[in-house]
Design a protein around this motif. Structure first.
Motif, mmCIF file in Angstrom:
data_model
loop_
_atom_site.group_PDB
_atom_site.id
_atom_site.type_symbol
_atom_site.label_atom_id
_atom_site.label_comp_id
_atom_site.label_asym_id
_atom_site.label_seq_id
_atom_site.Cartn_x
_atom_site.Cartn_y
_atom_site.Cartn_z
ATOM 1 N N THR A 450 0.827 -1.206 0.000
ATOM 2 C CA THR A 450 0.000 0.000 0.000
ATOM 3 C C THR A 450 0.866 1.262 0.000
ATOM 4 N N LYS A 451 1.997 1.214 0.681
ATOM 5 C CA LYS A 451 2.912 2.364 0.651
ATOM 6 C C LYS A 451 3.520 2.531 -0.742
ATOM 7 N N ALA A 452 3.778 1.415 -1.412
ATOM 8 C CA ALA A 452 4.316 1.488 -2.770
ATOM 9 C C ALA A 452 3.315 2.155 -3.714
ATOM 10 N N LEU A 453 2.024 1.817 -3.583
ATOM 11 C CA LEU A 453 1.009 2.439 -4.424
ATOM 12 C C LEU A 453 0.906 3.932 -4.142
ATOM 13 N N ASP A 454 1.007 4.298 -2.867
ATOM 14 C CA ASP A 454 0.993 5.727 -2.529
ATOM 15 C C ASP A 454 2.174 6.448 -3.168
ATOM 16 N N ALA A 455 3.336 5.837 -3.115
ATOM 17 C CA ALA A 455 4.535 6.470 -3.672
ATOM 18 C C ALA A 455 4.414 6.656 -5.180
ATOM 19 N N LEU A 456 3.737 5.738 -5.843
ATOM 20 C CA LEU A 456 3.578 5.801 -7.299
ATOM 21 C C LEU A 456 2.353 6.595 -7.722
ATOM 22 N N GLY A 457 1.649 7.156 -6.759
ATOM 23 C CA GLY A 457 0.500 7.995 -7.083
ATOM 24 C C GLY A 457 -0.721 7.227 -7.552
ATOM 25 N N VAL A 458 -0.864 5.980 -7.128
ATOM 26 C CA VAL A 458 -2.024 5.179 -7.507
ATOM 27 C C VAL A 458 -3.134 5.408 -6.487
ATOM 28 N N LYS A 459 -4.208 6.032 -6.925
ATOM 29 C CA LYS A 459 -5.356 6.286 -6.062
ATOM 30 C C LYS A 459 -6.592 5.517 -6.497
ATOM 31 N N HIS A 460 -6.602 5.081 -7.753
ATOM 32 C CA HIS A 460 -7.777 4.405 -8.287
ATOM 33 C C HIS A 460 -7.348 3.182 -9.087
ATOM 34 N N GLY A 461 -8.212 2.174 -9.102
ATOM 35 C CA GLY A 461 -8.012 1.063 -10.008
ATOM 36 C C GLY A 461 -7.501 -0.210 -9.360
ATOM 37 N N MET A 462 -7.163 -1.147 -10.217
ATOM 38 C CA MET A 462 -6.740 -2.490 -9.811
ATOM 39 C C MET A 462 -5.262 -2.679 -10.119
ATOM 40 N N THR A 463 -4.534 -3.249 -9.187
ATOM 41 C CA THR A 463 -3.112 -3.508 -9.386
ATOM 42 C C THR A 463 -2.778 -4.940 -8.989
ATOM 43 N N HIS A 464 -1.773 -5.472 -9.668
ATOM 44 C CA HIS A 464 -1.221 -6.793 -9.330
ATOM 45 C C HIS A 464 0.283 -6.609 -9.192
ATOM 46 N N SER A 465 0.794 -6.769 -7.989
ATOM 47 C CA SER A 465 2.186 -6.432 -7.704
ATOM 48 C C SER A 465 2.891 -7.607 -7.037
ATOM 49 N N GLU A 466 4.214 -7.569 -7.109
ATOM 50 C CA GLU A 466 5.022 -8.656 -6.567
ATOM 51 C C GLU A 466 6.139 -8.108 -5.694
ATOM 52 N N PHE A 467 6.400 -8.814 -4.591
ATOM 53 C CA PHE A 467 7.383 -8.368 -3.612
ATOM 54 C C PHE A 467 8.140 -9.569 -3.056
ATOM 55 N N LEU A 510 -15.424 -2.848 -10.021
ATOM 56 C CA LEU A 510 -16.680 -2.273 -10.508
ATOM 57 C C LEU A 510 -17.365 -1.458 -9.426
ATOM 58 N N ASP A 511 -17.354 -1.946 -8.200
ATOM 59 C CA ASP A 511 -17.988 -1.178 -7.126
ATOM 60 C C ASP A 511 -17.223 0.107 -6.829
ATOM 61 N N ALA A 512 -15.891 0.053 -6.912
ATOM 62 C CA ALA A 512 -15.091 1.251 -6.668
ATOM 63 C C ALA A 512 -15.414 2.343 -7.685
ATOM 64 N N TYR A 513 -15.604 1.953 -8.936
ATOM 65 C CA TYR A 513 -15.886 2.917 -9.998
ATOM 66 C C TYR A 513 -17.356 3.306 -10.087
ATOM 67 N N LEU A 514 -18.242 2.340 -9.839
ATOM 68 C CA LEU A 514 -19.654 2.547 -10.174
ATOM 69 C C LEU A 514 -20.602 2.487 -8.987
ATOM 70 N N GLY A 515 -20.133 2.030 -7.846
ATOM 71 C CA GLY A 515 -21.022 1.781 -6.715
ATOM 72 C C GLY A 515 -21.696 3.006 -6.143
ATOM 73 N N ASP A 516 -21.125 4.196 -6.360
ATOM 74 C CA ASP A 516 -21.704 5.421 -5.810
ATOM 75 C C ASP A 516 -22.557 6.180 -6.820
ATOM 76 N N LEU A 517 -22.764 5.608 -8.001
ATOM 77 C CA LEU A 517 -23.584 6.291 -9.001
ATOM 78 C C LEU A 517 -25.039 6.365 -8.546
ATOM 79 N N PRO A 518 -25.755 7.409 -8.925
ATOM 80 C CA PRO A 518 -27.177 7.493 -8.566
ATOM 81 C C PRO A 518 -28.023 6.567 -9.437
ATOM 82 N N ASN A 519 -29.164 6.178 -8.900
ATOM 83 C CA ASN A 519 -30.184 5.443 -9.656
ATOM 84 C C ASN A 519 -29.663 4.134 -10.249
#
Length: 632
Positions: A450-467, A510-519
């Protein structure tokens, strides 16, 4: 949870996700066309703002287009496409002039795509899918977005992939054995590829005018299209985007950014000359020469170097810390008086052109193989003038799937690799195993990710990472980056994860992108996740793993030993299995040396961990017996 429950969910998800190979980069152009064309044409209709949109939707589209056009200045990242493409032309050959312009291929929500569109209002929102290859990744997401959330989808191809398809189709058109009908079909296929290509800056405004709704996000399935996906998302000014950042794909810059953020990373250097590479490798402790088969250190090798055994990895809290394989990627033979280093290009996919070097001779060979080759994903003929040399990080390798929403990162699944030396290759994938994130090891990896995503400026979307989690006594508990990928996990993971955890990264996205849409459609509420109810870290309720079937034979395939495959399929933990189509009698087969050269996969699920491990060990024993090749 009873095993029948896991079997039920696996069966349901398997019906929704087509069982096919995820190694799309090895498919032929014909297979590409077969995969894409139905996805883009069946029950789809193309729309322009004049023919389908209401006045309000048209006004919204115009406003979106105007907002997007502000990102098309000479200094914008997207404007670089103009220079990379030589002015934005569809530069695909004499037979295909620049008059073939991209068109947004729009799919309406299911309940609106009924042939009576005049009486239907245009949806207000949509998602753009780039390089949709697999029914179980982009296909699943797009279908569920329309059916469950009521949004439209657009399908497009990246310039890199479109160029590849066009060149392949051109080669087929020049085949003297083709008749007129075949040539016309190939011509039509190439034209359809060009229409699906994302627009250049010169074509962008015209392309945007044909989209009568707000595009919320761009989802790219391919590694080669990720750079362009960020550019088009920025140019379109979509709601959920991370901006453009080359460090999310450049492996050198990625480590550099994380290091500046205070995270532990490997030592590394971009080297323009062989002398630089050899000097830096020596700094990392790589020896000049030596016999790799030196047995002087047998005693040291046999005592496991102080590494934990698999049983010791399981914590006293009975979390699932992993049961399969040796866990550590540390080689069984350590070079006498020296260390390893890794040589790779700055950008790549899978294990392509990644070399594990035990001495300077290996460094020289690897450097010369990489330098001057084409940069992966480049649309401007960029070459690898420099080669990346990195310290080798030994330890246990983990993969982690994360979905991010407004900077909140939720772990969808944590995996542990079982990699082994096989067929002369140092790290061959044998299994990708689901493990709990609540183990001490899991907590360390998740926190770092999660710190790596913050450092890379990732705030939205899906990631697959390896450590890598270092298991050396001196550096115990140290996590270091392998890579972050701003895309999905490239395997059919959803059925397995649904059975073992209860939800998956695709539905979370899908919920992250669309779950807060109205109606949102009330009749599909039961098919949607609720973001706030998803835990930060998952817990497995059954053992699960993807087993990568390793081929140990090379030559002309003369026999597939059905009795061996039947035994594997009959094991209690096995719930899905596939041998790739190429492995047919008469074909030449190769030994597995990386993730892209395995011969198939097996999904294992069981809530009896002992049976789970016994079945896995038996599959590993049977792998060398699956095929018979012709004697040389």
């Amino acid at each position: 949870m009873h095993l029948l429950f896991h079997m039920f969910w696996y069966s349901i998800l398997s019906c929704l996700a087509l069982q096919q190979s995820f190694l799309y980069t090895t498919k032929t152009a014909a297979a590409f066309a077969t995969t894409w064309r139905p996805s883009f044409s069946i029950n789809n209709r193309r729309h322009s703002s004049s023919s389908t949109s209401t006045p309000a939707a048209a006004a919204a589209a115009k406003a979106t287009s105007n907002a997007a056009s502000t990102n098309l200045g000479q200094d914008s990242a997207f404007a670089s496409l103009r220079r990379q493409r030589g002015g934005g032309a569809n530069n695909t050959g004499k037979n295909h002039p620049e008059t073939i312009l991209p068109e947004p291929c729009i799919n309406l929500p299911v309940d609106q795509d009924d042939g009576n569109q005049e009486d239907k209002s245009c949806p207000k929102y949509g998602l753009l899918f780039m390089d949709q290859f697999c029914d179980y990744h982009g296909g699943y997401l797009a279908s569920k977005a329309r059916r469950v959330y009521g949004v439209a989808t657009i399908h497009a191809l990246s310039t890199y992939v479109c160029g590849y398809l066009s060149l392949s189709s051109r080669d087929q058109r020049n085949d003297p054995n083709d008749d007129q009908e075949e040539e016309e079909e190939e011509e039509e296929t190439t034209s359809s590829h060009l229409k699906l290509k994302i627009p250049s800056p010169d074509e962008f405004e015209q392309w945007m005018e044909q989209i009568p709704f707000e595009v919320l996000a761009v989802i790219c399935e391919s590694d080669s299209g990720l750079d362009e996906a960020e550019l088009i998302a920025e140019a379109m000014n979509v709601r959920f985007q991370n901006g453009y950042n080359v460090a999310r794909r450049d492996k050198f810059q990625m480590n550099h950014v994380l290091s500046k953020a205070g995270l532990r990373t490997v030592k590394q250097k971009m080297c323009r000359t062989l002398e630089e590479a050899m000097d830096f490798a020596r700094e990392l402790g790589v020896r000049d020469t030596g016999d790799d088969d030196d047995d002087d250190d047998d005693e040291k090798d046999n005592d496991n170097g102080g590494h934990k055994t698999v049983d010791e990895v399981i914590t006293e809290n009975h979390w699932n810390g992993g049961f399969l394989g040796l866990a550590s990627n540390t080689p069984t033979h350590v070079p006498k008086g020296g260390n390893y280093c890794v040589i790779k290009p700055k950008r790549g996919v899978a294990s392509d052109d990644v070399f594990f070097c035990a001495n300077i001779n290996h460094v020289q060979e690897a450097f010369q193989k990489i330098q001057g080759t084409s940069v992966f994903g480049s649309i401007s003929s960029e070459k690898n003038d420099e080669v990346l040399v990195q310290e080798f990080a030994s330890g246990t390798e983990y993969a982690i799937d994360i979905v991010s929403k407004n900077g909140q990162h939720k772990v969808a699944a944590l995996w542990r690799y079982d990699k082994r030396q096989a067929n002369g290759a140092p790290f061959v994938y044998f299994a990708t195993e689901l493990v709990d994130s609540q183990t001490p090891e899991g907590e360390l990896v998740c926190d770092y990710a999660t710190k790596a995503l913050d450092a890379l400026g990732v705030k939205h979307g899906m990631t697959h990472s390896e450590f890598i989690l270092d298991d050396d006594e001196e550096d115990k508990g140290i996590v270091r980056l392998v890579e972050v990928n701003c895309r999905q996990h490239n395997t059919n993971f959803a059925p397995l994860v649904m059975a073992a955890i209860g939800y998956n990264a695709l539905d979370m996205l899908l919920d992250a992108y669309l779950g807060d849409l109205p109606n949102l459609p009330p009749e599909t509420e039961h098919l949607r996740l609720a973001w706030d109810e998803i835990p930060e870290r998952p817990i497995t309720r059954a053992c699960g793993a993807v087993v990568h079937l390793v081929c140990f034979q090379e030559g002309e395939l003369v026999e597939i030993r059905e009795e061996i495959l039947n035994e594997i399929e009959s094991l209690p933990s096995v719930y899905a299995m596939e041998i790739y189509d190429h492995f047919q009698i008469g074909n030449h087969i190769d030994k597995t040396i990386n993730i892209r050269s395995d011969c198939g996969w097996v999904h294992l699920i069981n809530d009896d961990q002992d049976q789970f491990k016994r079945d896995y060990d038996r599959i590993v024993e049977l792998m060398p017996l699956m095929f018979v090749v012709k004697d040389s």
